[in-house]
Scaffold this active site. Structure first.
Site, PDB file in Angstrom:
ATOM      1  N   PHE A 192       0.840  -1.205   0.004  1.00 50.62           N
ATOM      2  CA  PHE A 192      -0.034   0.243  -0.148  1.00 50.62           C
ATOM      3  C   PHE A 192       0.812   1.264   0.119  1.00 50.62           C
ATOM      4  O   PHE A 192       2.006   1.232   0.472  1.00 50.62           O
ATOM      5  CB  PHE A 192      -0.812  -0.076   1.217  1.00 50.62           C
ATOM      6  CG  PHE A 192      -0.457  -0.203   2.474  1.00 50.62           C
ATOM      7  CD1 PHE A 192       0.295   0.867   3.191  1.00 50.62           C
ATOM      8  CD2 PHE A 192      -0.497  -1.294   3.090  1.00 50.62           C
ATOM      9  CE1 PHE A 192       1.005   0.711   4.271  1.00 50.62           C
ATOM     10  CE2 PHE A 192       0.333  -1.544   4.413  1.00 50.62           C
ATOM     11  CZ  PHE A 192       1.176  -0.646   5.004  1.00 50.62           C
ATOM     12  N   TYR A 250      10.857  -1.359  -9.027  1.00 51.53           N
ATOM     13  CA  TYR A 250      11.501  -0.503  -8.189  1.00 51.53           C
ATOM     14  C   TYR A 250      12.207  -1.505  -7.223  1.00 51.53           C
ATOM     15  O   TYR A 250      12.834  -1.144  -6.041  1.00 51.53           O
ATOM     16  CB  TYR A 250      10.420   0.290  -7.287  1.00 51.53           C
ATOM     17  CG  TYR A 250       9.142  -0.365  -6.895  1.00 51.53           C
ATOM     18  CD1 TYR A 250       9.276  -1.197  -5.784  1.00 51.53           C
ATOM     19  CD2 TYR A 250       7.941  -0.048  -7.228  1.00 51.53           C
ATOM     20  CE1 TYR A 250       8.240  -1.597  -5.119  1.00 51.53           C
ATOM     21  CE2 TYR A 250       6.838  -0.492  -6.782  1.00 51.53           C
ATOM     22  CZ  TYR A 250       6.826  -1.322  -5.555  1.00 51.53           C
ATOM     23  OH  TYR A 250       5.869  -1.934  -4.942  1.00 51.53           O
TER      24      TYR A 250
HETATM   25  C1  HXC Z   1      -0.685   2.936   6.795  1.00 47.32           C
HETATM   26  C2  HXC Z   1      -1.396   0.619   6.955  1.00 47.32           C
HETATM   27  C3  HXC Z   1      -2.008   0.681   5.815  1.00 47.32           C
HETATM   28  C4  HXC Z   1      -2.113   2.171   5.292  1.00 47.32           C
HETATM   29  C5  HXC Z   1      -2.495  -1.245   6.837  1.00 47.32           C
HETATM   30  N1  HXC Z   1      -1.729  -0.422   7.678  1.00 47.32           N
HETATM   31  N2  HXC Z   1      -2.733  -0.538   5.619  1.00 47.32           N
HETATM   32  N3  HXC Z   1      -0.576   1.798   7.629  1.00 47.32           N
HETATM   33  N4  HXC Z   1      -1.199   3.192   5.651  1.00 47.32           N
HETATM   34  N5  HXC Z   1      -2.891   2.461   3.938  1.00 47.32           N
HETATM   35  C6  HXC Z   1      -0.938  -1.110   8.724  1.00 47.32           C
HETATM   36  C7  HXC Z   1      -2.142  -1.382   9.637  1.00 47.32           C
HETATM   37  O1  HXC Z   1      -2.609   0.033  10.445  1.00 47.32           O
HETATM   38  C8  HXC Z   1      -1.417  -2.570  10.631  1.00 47.32           C
HETATM   39  O2  HXC Z   1      -0.729  -1.982  11.428  1.00 47.32           O
HETATM   40  C9  HXC Z   1      -0.667  -3.331   9.858  1.00 47.32           C
HETATM   41  O3  HXC Z   1      -0.613  -2.366   8.485  1.00 47.32           O
HETATM   42  C10 HXC Z   1      -1.307  -4.444   9.197  1.00 47.32           C
HETATM   43  O4  HXC Z   1      -2.702  -4.385   8.724  1.00 47.32           O
HETATM   44  P1  HXC Z   1      -3.726  -5.389   8.460  1.00 47.32           P
HETATM   45  O5  HXC Z   1      -4.850  -4.477   8.075  1.00 47.32           O
HETATM   46  O6  HXC Z   1      -3.946  -5.952   9.930  1.00 47.32           O
HETATM   47  O7  HXC Z   1      -3.064  -6.210   7.547  1.00 47.32           O
HETATM   48  P2  HXC Z   1      -3.723  -7.822   7.065  1.00 47.32           P
HETATM   49  O8  HXC Z   1      -4.997  -7.958   7.164  1.00 47.32           O
HETATM   50  O9  HXC Z   1      -2.824  -8.741   7.258  1.00 47.32           O
HETATM   51  O10 HXC Z   1      -3.601  -7.193   5.421  1.00 47.32           O
HETATM   52  C11 HXC Z   1      -2.487  -7.073   4.650  1.00 47.32           C
HETATM   53  C12 HXC Z   1      -2.113  -6.035   3.889  1.00 47.32           C
HETATM   54  C13 HXC Z   1      -3.502  -5.787   2.851  1.00 47.32           C
HETATM   55  C14 HXC Z   1      -0.932  -5.938   3.053  1.00 47.32           C
HETATM   56  C15 HXC Z   1      -2.071  -4.534   4.779  1.00 47.32           C
HETATM   57  O11 HXC Z   1      -3.208  -4.612   2.169  1.00 47.32           O
HETATM   58  C16 HXC Z   1      -3.431  -7.094   1.826  1.00 47.32           C
HETATM   59  O12 HXC Z   1      -4.182  -7.902   2.397  1.00 47.32           O
HETATM   60  N6  HXC Z   1      -3.055  -6.880   0.779  1.00 47.32           N
HETATM   61  C17 HXC Z   1      -2.929  -7.932  -0.049  1.00 47.32           C
HETATM   62  C18 HXC Z   1      -2.958  -7.695  -1.685  1.00 47.32           C
HETATM   63  C19 HXC Z   1      -2.254  -6.521  -2.019  1.00 47.32           C
HETATM   64  O13 HXC Z   1      -1.682  -5.936  -1.457  1.00 47.32           O
HETATM   65  N7  HXC Z   1      -2.024  -6.287  -3.496  1.00 47.32           N
HETATM   66  C20 HXC Z   1      -1.424  -5.308  -4.092  1.00 47.32           C
HETATM   67  C21 HXC Z   1      -0.176  -5.863  -4.733  1.00 47.32           C
HETATM   68  S1  HXC Z   1       0.503  -4.713  -5.946  1.00 47.32           S
HETATM   69  P3  HXC Z   1      -1.025  -1.602  13.038  1.00 47.32           P
HETATM   70  O14 HXC Z   1       0.291  -1.160  13.627  1.00 47.32           O
HETATM   71  O15 HXC Z   1      -2.075  -0.401  12.893  1.00 47.32           O
HETATM   72  O16 HXC Z   1      -1.483  -2.839  13.552  1.00 47.32           O
HETATM   73  C22 HXC Z   1       2.279  -4.757  -5.832  1.00 47.32           C
HETATM   74  C23 HXC Z   1       3.029  -3.899  -6.654  1.00 47.32           C
HETATM   75  C24 HXC Z   1       2.466  -2.944  -7.601  1.00 47.32           C
HETATM   76  O17 HXC Z   1       2.907  -5.365  -4.879  1.00 47.32           O
HETATM   77  C25 HXC Z   1       3.203  -1.982  -8.460  1.00 47.32           C
HETATM   78  C26 HXC Z   1       2.108  -1.189  -9.315  1.00 47.32           C
HETATM   79  C27 HXC Z   1       3.027  -0.482 -10.474  1.00 47.32           C
END
Ligand code: HXC
Ligand code: NAP
Length: 292
Positions: free
Chosen positions: A104, A155
């Protein structure tokens, strides 16, 4: 332009692939193409409902075999169980595509330790753990060929502001790819990587270009080719890198981004904005420069 598959039918007959994060986005596109080519595919991720839906959809579309297994790549025990189940079901695994990721955008100073750690755990440790688990099996069983493909990003090489946990983790995955390509060639395990530029997926766009940002920062418009990537283009490259046709490619990271990252790097690339009449003027000015 519609991009089509580049391989002959049945090019992957008899092969089985595990694709992490295979229920959605680019993982799903790679799963579909390998199935069209005759491979049996195991797709894994955290959400079994998503995996089951994708699996049914891909089997109906391709007539192939897609087996869903729930597995959080942060949990070593779940990886062991996933690999055991896949081997029990198919006997041999020939290909591992480490595609699962978390990401993110955020100013780095706003991140908690847990937020940084969760990305490292999914991307770097998840890739390491899946690779180690399968590789130990391949090594112990003296398997004659296995291919690992790691999906990184452009990157991973350059670094990037505002996605620092992801950049850090992907750079680690790239270092692992290049290291093990050399160390485990003797065990007949190949390692390569793909560095994709922008390929629109819901997972990436919702977290990296949320709301109005997708319009404001149109990644297609600023690309040298004036477009984003088509999933089939990435699936073609992935299929090549896990096929027998790429047997002399090992430890390579292939960029597929339309020239996007180089555009930001070349010193004079911004001169693309100058039109022909301006060039006439500039040419005269420069030709008139005399002496030192
Ligand atoms: C700041 C954040 C945040 C945000 C989450 N956190 N989102 N902090 N800004 N936007 C923090 C939370 O507050 C928490 O910390 C910790 O991160 C974990 O968050 P959870 O929601 O409990 O995690 P989880 O449920 O395990 O989800 C994992 C995730 C989520 C990575 C946060 O986004 C996910 O499930 N993603 C999977 C799919 C994905 O990301 N796909 C994109 C790939 S694209 P605290 O301290 O508050 O507990 C890629 C490259 C793309 O990789 C390049 C494009 C050109
Ligand atoms: P995506 O659809 O969000 O794919 C990420 C996948 O990872 C999801 O299927 C997700 O499924 C899975 N996943 C996340 N956390 C997991 C965990 N802890 N354990 C197991 N699986 C997990 O996004 P995408 O765009 O297709 O990304 C695919 C790959 O391409 C990633 O490696 C990404 O870094 C890379 N990439 C994408 C782009 C792009 O433009 N799209 C550019 C460069 C690189 P669950 O939520 O069900 O777990």
């Amino acid at each position: 332009m519609q991009h089509t598959g580049m391989f002959k039918e049945n090019a992957f007959a008899g092969k089985t692939a595990i694709i992490t994060g295979g229920g959605t986005g680019l993982g799903k596109a790679m799963a579909k193409y390998l199935m069209e080519l005759g491979a049996k595919v195991v797709i894994t991720s955290r959400k079994m409902d998503v995996l089951e839906k994708t699996s049914k959809e891909l089997e109906a579309e391709t007539g192939g075999v897609c087996f869903p297994i729930a597995c959080d790549v942060r949990e070593h025990l779940q990886i062991t169980q996933m690999v055991d189940t896949a081997i029990q079901k198919f006997g041999q695994i020939d290909i591992l595509i480490n595609n699962a990721a978390g990401n993110f955008i955020s100013p780095t100073e706003r991140l908690s330790a847990r937020a940084f750690g969760v990305i490292i755990d999914i991307v770097l440790k998840g890739t390491v753990n899946c690779t180690m688990e399968l590789a130990k099996h391949w090594i112990n069983n003296k398997q004659t060929k296995a291919k690992v493909l790691n999906i990184v990003t452009t990157y991973a090489e350059t670094g990037s502001a505002f996605v620092v946990p992801s950049a850090t983790a992907k750079a680690g995955v790239l270092a692992m790819t290049r290291s093990l390509a050399v160390e485990w060639a003797k065990y007949n395990i190949w390692f390569n990587a793909i560095a994709p530029g922008p390929f629109p997926t819901k997972g990436a766009w919702d977290r990296l270009l949320p709301g109005e940002m997708a319009k404001k920062f149109d990644l297609g418009a600023r690309n040298p080719l004036k477009r984003v990537g088509d999933h089939q283009e990435l699936a073609n490259l992935a299929a090549y890198l896990v096929s027998d046709f790429s047997d002399y490619v090992n430890g390579e990271c292939v960029t597929i981004d339309g020239g996007e990252w180089l555009q930001g790097a070349g010193q004079f690339n911004l001169l693309n904005q100058i039109d022909s009449s301006q060039w006439d003027m500039i040419e005269q000015i420069v030709k008139n420069v005399k002496g030192s």
